[in-house]
Every structure is written in structure tokens, then in C-alpha cells.
Motif scaffolding. Structure first.
Motif, short mmCIF file in Angstrom:
data_model
loop_
_atom_site.label_atom_id
_atom_site.label_comp_id
_atom_site.label_asym_id
_atom_site.label_seq_id
_atom_site.Cartn_x
_atom_site.Cartn_y
_atom_site.Cartn_z
N ARG A 101 3.85 4.61 -6.11
CA ARG A 101 3.60 5.99 -5.73
C ARG A 101 2.33 6.53 -6.40
O ARG A 101 1.59 7.30 -5.82
N VAL A 102 2.07 6.08 -7.63
CA VAL A 102 0.85 6.51 -8.32
C VAL A 102 -0.38 5.96 -7.61
O VAL A 102 -1.37 6.66 -7.43
N ILE A 103 -0.31 4.74 -7.17
CA ILE A 103 -1.46 4.10 -6.52
C ILE A 103 -1.67 4.62 -5.10
O ILE A 103 -2.78 4.93 -4.69
N VAL A 104 -0.60 4.74 -4.31
CA VAL A 104 -0.71 5.05 -2.89
C VAL A 104 -0.45 6.53 -2.60
O VAL A 104 -0.68 6.97 -1.49
N GLY A 105 -0.01 7.29 -3.58
CA GLY A 105 0.39 8.68 -3.40
C GLY A 105 -0.46 9.45 -2.41
O GLY A 105 -1.68 9.32 -2.39
N PRO A 106 0.15 10.28 -1.57
CA PRO A 106 -0.63 10.99 -0.56
C PRO A 106 -1.55 12.07 -1.14
O PRO A 106 -2.57 12.37 -0.56
N SER A 107 -1.20 12.61 -2.28
CA SER A 107 -2.06 13.65 -2.86
C SER A 107 -2.08 13.52 -4.38
O SER A 107 -1.26 12.82 -4.98
N LEU A 108 -3.01 14.23 -5.00
CA LEU A 108 -3.15 14.18 -6.45
C LEU A 108 -1.93 14.76 -7.19
O LEU A 108 -1.48 14.17 -8.17
N ILE A 156 2.99 13.86 -10.71
CA ILE A 156 4.45 13.86 -10.86
C ILE A 156 4.97 12.44 -11.05
O ILE A 156 5.89 12.20 -11.84
N ALA A 157 4.38 11.47 -10.36
CA ALA A 157 4.79 10.08 -10.53
C ALA A 157 4.48 9.57 -11.93
O ALA A 157 5.27 8.84 -12.54
N THR A 198 7.65 3.57 -8.83
CA THR A 198 6.88 4.76 -9.17
C THR A 198 5.39 4.43 -9.33
O THR A 198 4.53 5.24 -8.97
N LEU A 199 5.10 3.26 -9.84
CA LEU A 199 3.70 2.83 -9.95
C LEU A 199 3.07 2.69 -8.57
O LEU A 199 1.89 3.03 -8.38
#
Length: 94
Positions: free
Chosen positions: A23-30, A35-36, A20-21
Motif C-alpha cells: 500500500r505504501v508503494i502503490v497507494g493511490p494518494s499521498l 497512513i500506511a 501494508t508495504l
């Protein structure tokens, strides 16, 4: 036997936090990142509950409650920031 399952659950919670971390760093959008972050809060609550069961104590229940409240408030604050661009609106009459 239950102790082994709880330790395995803690290891899997740690792995879930790492994923999940990412996903927080690389996530496609804010919104995905928000949510992550909320998901990390839920995973931490689950991990603390597992530790509480493993140690056979009720001392961590207050920590779980406070972490849940903080995770909820931070999710609401980030959502308002995404929607409006500010955390707190101030109306001034000049």
C-alpha cells in the motif's frame, strides 16, 4: 500451546507488514501512503510486544516506547508536509 499461537501471530504480523508495504508503494494518494507508514509502525510495535511475551522478558518495552514516539512524530511531520509543503516554517525579518 501459547508459544505456537505467538509464532502464528508473528507470521501474520509479517504478512500484514508486506501487505501494508504494498500500500505504501502503490497507494493511490499521498495521505494513504502516510497512513500506511503509520500502520507499519503499529504493526512493528505489536510484533515487538509479541516477541517480548514469547521470550518472557521486559527488555523490549523501551524499544516499543521509542518506536511509538518516532511513529507518532513521523506521522505528524508527514501530515504537516502534505498540508503546507514544508516541514519547518522559518520566518525571517529582512
Amino acid at each position: 500451546m501459547i508459544d505456537i499461537m505467538l509464532i502464528i501471530a508473528l507470521a501474520l504480523f509479517g504478512l500484514a507488514v508486506l501487505i501494508t508495504l504494498f500500500r505504501v508503494i502503490v497507494g493511490p494518494s499521498l495521505p494513504d501512503r502516510v497512513i500506511a507508514l503509520d500502520m507499519i509502525g503499529v504493526i512493528l510495535i505489536s510484533g515487538i510486544a509479541t516477541i517480548s511475551i514469547l521470550l518472557e522478558t521486559k527488555a523490549f518495552l523501551e524499544v516499543i516506547l521509542i518506536l511509538g514516539i518516532l511513529a507518532f512524530i513521523s506521522t505528524i511531520a508527514f501530515s504537516k508536509f502534505i498540508e503546507r509543503g514544508v516541514f519547518i516554517e522559518r520566518k525571517r525579518d529582512l
